[in-house]
Design a protein around this motif. Structure first.
Motif, PDB file in Angstrom:
ATOM      1  N   ALA A  35       4.654   4.277  -7.382  1.00 18.69           N
ATOM      2  CA  ALA A  35       4.755   3.233  -6.364  1.00 18.69           C
ATOM      3  C   ALA A  35       3.450   3.092  -5.596  1.00 18.69           C
ATOM      4  CB  ALA A  35       5.907   3.537  -5.408  1.00 18.69           C
ATOM      5  N   SER A  36       2.883   4.216  -5.170  1.00 14.63           N
ATOM      6  CA  SER A  36       1.642   4.195  -4.412  1.00 14.63           C
ATOM      7  C   SER A  36       0.481   3.692  -5.265  1.00 14.63           C
ATOM      8  CB  SER A  36       1.332   5.595  -3.879  1.00 14.63           C
ATOM      9  OG  SER A  36       0.147   5.593  -3.106  1.00 14.63           O
ATOM     10  N   ALA A  39       0.803  -0.116  -5.697  1.00 10.13           N
ATOM     11  CA  ALA A  39       0.493  -0.800  -4.441  1.00 10.13           C
ATOM     12  C   ALA A  39      -1.013  -0.872  -4.220  1.00 10.13           C
ATOM     13  CB  ALA A  39       1.170  -0.088  -3.271  1.00 10.13           C
ATOM     14  N   GLN A  40      -1.692   0.228  -4.480  1.00 11.00           N
ATOM     15  CA  GLN A  40      -3.133   0.250  -4.257  1.00 11.00           C
ATOM     16  C   GLN A  40      -3.881  -0.607  -5.274  1.00 11.00           C
ATOM     17  OE1 GLN A  40      -4.659   4.289  -2.639  1.00 11.00           O
ATOM     18  NE2 GLN A  40      -2.719   4.791  -3.655  1.00 11.00           N
ATOM     19  N   CYS A  42      -2.662  -3.371  -6.416  1.00 11.92           N
ATOM     20  CA  CYS A  42      -2.439  -4.722  -5.884  1.00 11.92           C
ATOM     21  C   CYS A  42      -3.364  -5.005  -4.704  1.00 11.92           C
ATOM     22  CB  CYS A  42      -0.985  -4.894  -5.471  1.00 11.92           C
ATOM     23  SG  CYS A  42       0.182  -4.954  -6.849  1.00 11.92           S
ATOM     24  N   LEU A  57       4.812  -7.965   1.685  1.00 13.39           N
ATOM     25  CA  LEU A  57       5.332  -7.348   0.466  1.00 13.39           C
ATOM     26  C   LEU A  57       6.793  -7.729   0.299  1.00 13.39           C
ATOM     27  CD1 LEU A  57       5.226  -5.200  -1.884  1.00 13.39           C
ATOM     28  CD2 LEU A  57       5.817  -3.491  -0.140  1.00 13.39           C
ATOM     29  N   ASP A  59      10.267  -7.478  -2.393  1.00  7.71           N
ATOM     30  CA  ASP A  59      10.966  -6.969  -3.577  1.00  7.71           C
ATOM     31  C   ASP A  59      12.268  -7.743  -3.729  1.00  7.71           C
ATOM     32  OD1 ASP A  59      12.330  -5.642  -5.567  1.00  7.71           O
ATOM     33  OD2 ASP A  59      12.098  -3.639  -4.707  1.00  7.71           O
ATOM     34  N   ILE A  71       6.519   2.578   0.043  1.00  9.06           N
ATOM     35  CA  ILE A  71       5.220   1.909   0.180  1.00  9.06           C
ATOM     36  C   ILE A  71       4.913   1.643   1.650  1.00  9.06           C
ATOM     37  CG2 ILE A  71       3.911  -0.177  -0.361  1.00  9.06           C
ATOM     38  CD1 ILE A  71       5.436  -0.309  -2.999  1.00  9.06           C
ATOM     39  N   HIS A  75       1.603   3.140   3.126  1.00  7.00           N
ATOM     40  CA  HIS A  75       0.537   2.142   3.266  1.00  7.00           C
ATOM     41  C   HIS A  75       0.841   1.095   4.332  1.00  7.00           C
ATOM     42  CE1 HIS A  75      -1.294   3.856  -0.311  1.00  7.00           C
ATOM     43  NE2 HIS A  75      -0.144   3.719  -0.943  1.00  7.00           N
ATOM     44  N   LEU A  79       0.042  -3.437   5.649  1.00  5.01           N
ATOM     45  CA  LEU A  79       1.153  -4.374   5.487  1.00  5.01           C
ATOM     46  C   LEU A  79       1.631  -4.906   6.828  1.00  5.01           C
ATOM     47  CD1 LEU A  79       3.106  -2.232   2.871  1.00  5.01           C
ATOM     48  CD2 LEU A  79       1.880  -4.360   2.387  1.00  5.01           C
ATOM     49  N   ILE A 170       2.273  -9.885  -2.063  1.00  3.41           N
ATOM     50  CA  ILE A 170       2.586  -8.947  -3.141  1.00  3.41           C
ATOM     51  C   ILE A 170       4.078  -8.992  -3.431  1.00  3.41           C
ATOM     52  CG2 ILE A 170       2.552  -6.548  -3.923  1.00  3.41           C
ATOM     53  CD1 ILE A 170       0.336  -6.028  -1.845  1.00  3.41           C
ATOM     54  N   MET A 172       6.604  -6.949  -5.641  1.00  5.84           N
ATOM     55  CA  MET A 172       6.701  -5.729  -6.438  1.00  5.84           C
ATOM     56  C   MET A 172       8.167  -5.383  -6.622  1.00  5.84           C
ATOM     57  SD  MET A 172       5.100  -1.892  -5.910  1.00  5.84           S
ATOM     58  CE  MET A 172       3.438  -2.532  -5.816  1.00  5.84           C
TER      59      MET A 172
END
Length: 245
Positions: A35-36, A39-40, A42, A57, A59, A71, A75, A79, A170, A172
């Motif tokens: 997941a991390s 994300a990075q 992206c 972000l 989903d 995420i 992060h 966000l 994003i 995801m």
């Protein structure tokens, strides 16, 4: 798969489902390291496009919002909005609880619940969960997340309203596995409908889509350009950018 950002081994036990994060029955936890990493990747693509954060972000198959919450915890400083949707109303209750952990008040409330359990039963697992909650609180100290919310939606339904997802940077998601029943909707081509539905919410110059699925699903669509493709055990992941009209 070669990890570019999460290359150094480390423990992710603080994110274990059911420890501090809530577990949604019938859903699977997503690998934190993957997941991390995604994300990075992206973030990097958006930065190359000249799109600066904080990012939104989304989903559209969020289940209990485990992926989104992880995420957000790792992060959150990059966000601004985190939103999720799912066709199943029952899992959205868990999703809401998990997303509340991205706020200081929500995480403190969860820590009080765990503390009460520890005082009542004295289990080492509750003590460890309290320690994890304290570390997660440190993670969100510099978070830029102003909104973390979820709503019910069948992403394969062309009548579904995606107004809340407009302006997403994003997308995801970990697509439902298996046959059509796994999606819960009635579409004969759920993956295709997924791509069709999210396209209008995206600005080609400022957005990216990361999709994870089992290897049996074909991850492609005429309105998206695939930028990266990775194989991870029984999973595959691909990152796309939307094409203009």
């Amino acid at each position: 798969m070669e990890y570019l950002y999460e290359s150094a081994p480390r423990s992710y036990e603080d994110f274990a489902s059911g420890r501090v994060l809530h577990n949604a029955r019938g859903t699977t936890s997503f690998p934190v390291r993957l997941a991390s990493e995604l994300a990075q990747r992206c973030f990097h693509i958006l930065e190359q496009k000249g799109a600066e954060g904080p990012y939104t972000l989304y989903d559209p198959c969020c289940g209990g919002a485990y992926l989104l919450t992880v995420i957000g915890l790792l992060h959150g400083r990059r966000l601004g909005r985190i939103i999720g949707s799912d066709i199943q109303p029952d899992v959205l209750q868990i999703a809401g609880k998990n997303l509340s952990l991205l706020r200081k008040e929500g995480l403190e409330q969860r820590a009080e619940q765990i503390k009460s359990l520890y005082e009542q039963y004295g289990k080492p697992s509750h003590r460890d969960a309290l320690q994890s909650a304290a570390r997660l609180k440190e993670l969100i100290a510099e978070s830029a997340v102003e909104e973390a919310a979820c709503f019910q939606l069948d992403i394969t339904d062309p009548k579904g309203a995606l107004d809340r997802a407009r302006g997403t940077h994003i997308v995801m998601t970990d697509l439902p596995y298996g046959d059509l029943v796994s999606w819960g909707g009635g579409s004969e081509d759920p993956v295709g409908r997924f791509f069709e539905q999210i396209h209008p919410t995206l600005d080609p110059a400022r957005s990216v889509v990361a999709v994870i699925s089992d290897k049996g699903q074909k991850l492609k669509h005429d309105r998206f350009r695939r930028l990266q493709h990775m194989k991870i055990g029984k999973r595959q992941a691909a990152i796309f950018e939307p094409l203009g009209e």
